[in-house]
Design an enzyme around this catalytic site. Structure first.
Site, PDB file in Angstrom:
ATOM      1  N   HIS A  18       0.839  -1.204   0.000  1.00  0.00           N
ATOM      2  CA  HIS A  18       0.000   0.000   0.000  1.00  0.00           C
ATOM      3  C   HIS A  18       0.877   1.258   0.000  1.00  0.00           C
ATOM      4  CE1 HIS A  18      -3.130  -2.731   2.106  1.00  0.00           C
ATOM      5  NE2 HIS A  18      -3.599  -2.493   0.903  1.00  0.00           N
ATOM      6  N   LYS A  42     -17.279  -6.189   9.334  1.00  0.00           N
ATOM      7  CA  LYS A  42     -17.153  -7.523   9.925  1.00  0.00           C
ATOM      8  C   LYS A  42     -16.110  -8.332   9.149  1.00  0.00           C
ATOM      9  CE  LYS A  42     -21.171  -9.756   7.746  1.00  0.00           C
ATOM     10  NZ  LYS A  42     -21.712  -8.887   6.824  1.00  0.00           N
ATOM     11  N   ARG A  94      -2.302  -6.441  -8.660  1.00  0.00           N
ATOM     12  CA  ARG A  94      -1.217  -7.388  -8.437  1.00  0.00           C
ATOM     13  C   ARG A  94      -1.314  -8.473  -9.507  1.00  0.00           C
ATOM     14  NH1 ARG A  94      -3.083  -7.708  -2.476  1.00  0.00           N
ATOM     15  NH2 ARG A  94      -4.885  -7.079  -3.687  1.00  0.00           N
ATOM     16  N   SER A 132      -2.934  -7.829   2.519  1.00  0.00           N
ATOM     17  CA  SER A 132      -3.241  -7.764   3.953  1.00  0.00           C
ATOM     18  C   SER A 132      -3.586  -9.154   4.467  1.00  0.00           C
ATOM     19  CB  SER A 132      -4.415  -6.820   4.200  1.00  0.00           C
ATOM     20  OG  SER A 132      -4.088  -5.512   3.786  1.00  0.00           O
TER      21      SER A 132
HETATM   22  P1  ADP Z   1      -9.818  -3.910  -0.805  1.00  0.00           P
HETATM   23  O1  ADP Z   1     -10.415  -4.725   0.286  1.00  0.00           O
HETATM   24  O2  ADP Z   1     -10.632  -2.739  -1.226  1.00  0.00           O
HETATM   25  O3  ADP Z   1      -9.255  -4.689  -1.977  1.00  0.00           O
HETATM   26  P2  ADP Z   1      -7.134  -3.611   0.190  1.00  0.00           P
HETATM   27  O4  ADP Z   1      -6.789  -2.898   1.434  1.00  0.00           O
HETATM   28  O5  ADP Z   1      -6.870  -5.079   0.143  1.00  0.00           O
HETATM   29  O6  ADP Z   1      -8.609  -3.205  -0.080  1.00  0.00           O
HETATM   30  O7  ADP Z   1      -6.361  -2.932  -1.029  1.00  0.00           O
HETATM   31  C1  ADP Z   1      -6.591  -1.603  -1.380  1.00  0.00           C
HETATM   32  C2  ADP Z   1      -5.983  -1.359  -2.740  1.00  0.00           C
HETATM   33  O8  ADP Z   1      -4.574  -1.528  -2.671  1.00  0.00           O
HETATM   34  C3  ADP Z   1      -6.466  -2.325  -3.829  1.00  0.00           C
HETATM   35  O9  ADP Z   1      -6.558  -1.623  -5.043  1.00  0.00           O
HETATM   36  C4  ADP Z   1      -5.365  -3.337  -3.914  1.00  0.00           C
HETATM   37  O10 ADP Z   1      -5.285  -3.920  -5.205  1.00  0.00           O
HETATM   38  C5  ADP Z   1      -4.159  -2.469  -3.636  1.00  0.00           C
HETATM   39  N1  ADP Z   1      -3.061  -3.254  -3.089  1.00  0.00           N
HETATM   40  C6  ADP Z   1      -3.084  -4.104  -2.044  1.00  0.00           C
HETATM   41  N2  ADP Z   1      -1.885  -4.673  -1.843  1.00  0.00           N
HETATM   42  C7  ADP Z   1      -1.069  -4.172  -2.810  1.00  0.00           C
HETATM   43  C8  ADP Z   1       0.316  -4.401  -3.172  1.00  0.00           C
HETATM   44  N3  ADP Z   1       1.055  -5.278  -2.514  1.00  0.00           N
HETATM   45  N4  ADP Z   1       0.805  -3.695  -4.204  1.00  0.00           N
HETATM   46  C9  ADP Z   1       0.013  -2.835  -4.891  1.00  0.00           C
HETATM   47  N5  ADP Z   1      -1.280  -2.601  -4.624  1.00  0.00           N
HETATM   48  C10 ADP Z   1      -1.814  -3.263  -3.595  1.00  0.00           C
END
Ligand code: ADP
Length: 172
Positions: A18, A42, A94, A132
């Site tokens: 992120h 949740k 990704r 995550s």
């Molecule tokens: P969501 O539940 O909305 O997918 P995330 O917190 O998992 O939220 O991810 C938010 C954004 O960040 C998404 O667009 C996701 O693709 C991007 N993202 C998550 N991890 C990475 C990473 N390792 N590299 C680049 N983008 C990422």
């Protein structure tokens, strides 16, 4: 005033993937609004308040404060982006597995508001495999995840999972 983008997500918790996306988003946009989506509360390990706090602790010291806003929102991302006057919604891609879902989301968002654009950045190769959920799973099993997440997140995960860094738990 320059163009701003909303970078929405669950951020449960924020990872260095992120952070990398924020860094690269700032190379394109003048301002990023990093916004915790609070609808699917949740199933989250951290509360929305905690996720906002972790984002603040992870981002505000790394990037110019005038160019980053951390916020939370409920409801449709596109409505939130419109309220914030953003030109775009920023998302990361990704593996190809992200594509299908993101494509449908982007199409729906365009249907709802043609004036706000979806912008995708490919994950940095270093963080390609980080999500995550994999971080949480590894941490819960005792893996050392300190090089995958910002320091404040590593500390908070360690508080939740004291076995972190000691490897997988042995047989009971
Ligand atoms: P969501 O539940 O909305 O997918 P995330 O917190 O998992 O939220 O991810 C938010 C954004 O960040 C998404 O667009 C996701 O693709 C991007 N993202 C998550 N991890 C990475 C990473 N390792 N590299 C680049 N983008 C990422």
């Amino acid at each position: 005033m320059g163009a701003s983008a909303v970078y929405p997500g669950s951020f449960d918790p924020p990872t260095l993937g992120h952070v990398s996306l924020v860094e690269r988003g700032l190379a394109i946009f003048d301002k990023l609004i990093v916004a915790v989506a609070t609808n699917p509360e949740k199933g989250c390990l951290f509360t929305a308040d905690e996720r906002v706090e972790l984002l603040s602790e992870s981002l505000l010291d790394r990037f110019p404060r005038s160019r980053i806003e951390i916020d939370r929102f409920e409801g449709l991302t596109i409505d939130y982006a419109r309220r914030k006057g953003a030109a775009a919604v920023l998302r990361g891609l990704r593996a190809t597995s992200d594509f299908e879902f993101e494509f449908r989301l982007a199409m729906m968002n365009r249907h709802l508001d043609k004036g706000i654009h979806s912008v995708f950045l490919m994950a940095d190769s270093q963080w390609f495999f980080i999500s995550s959920s994999t971080v949480k799973e590894a941490a819960s099993l005792g893996a050392d995840i300190s090089d995958l997440v910002p320091g404040p997140v590593a500390a908070r995960l360690k508080a939740k999972y004291p076995a972190i860094g000691r490897g997988a738990p042995g047989p009971r």
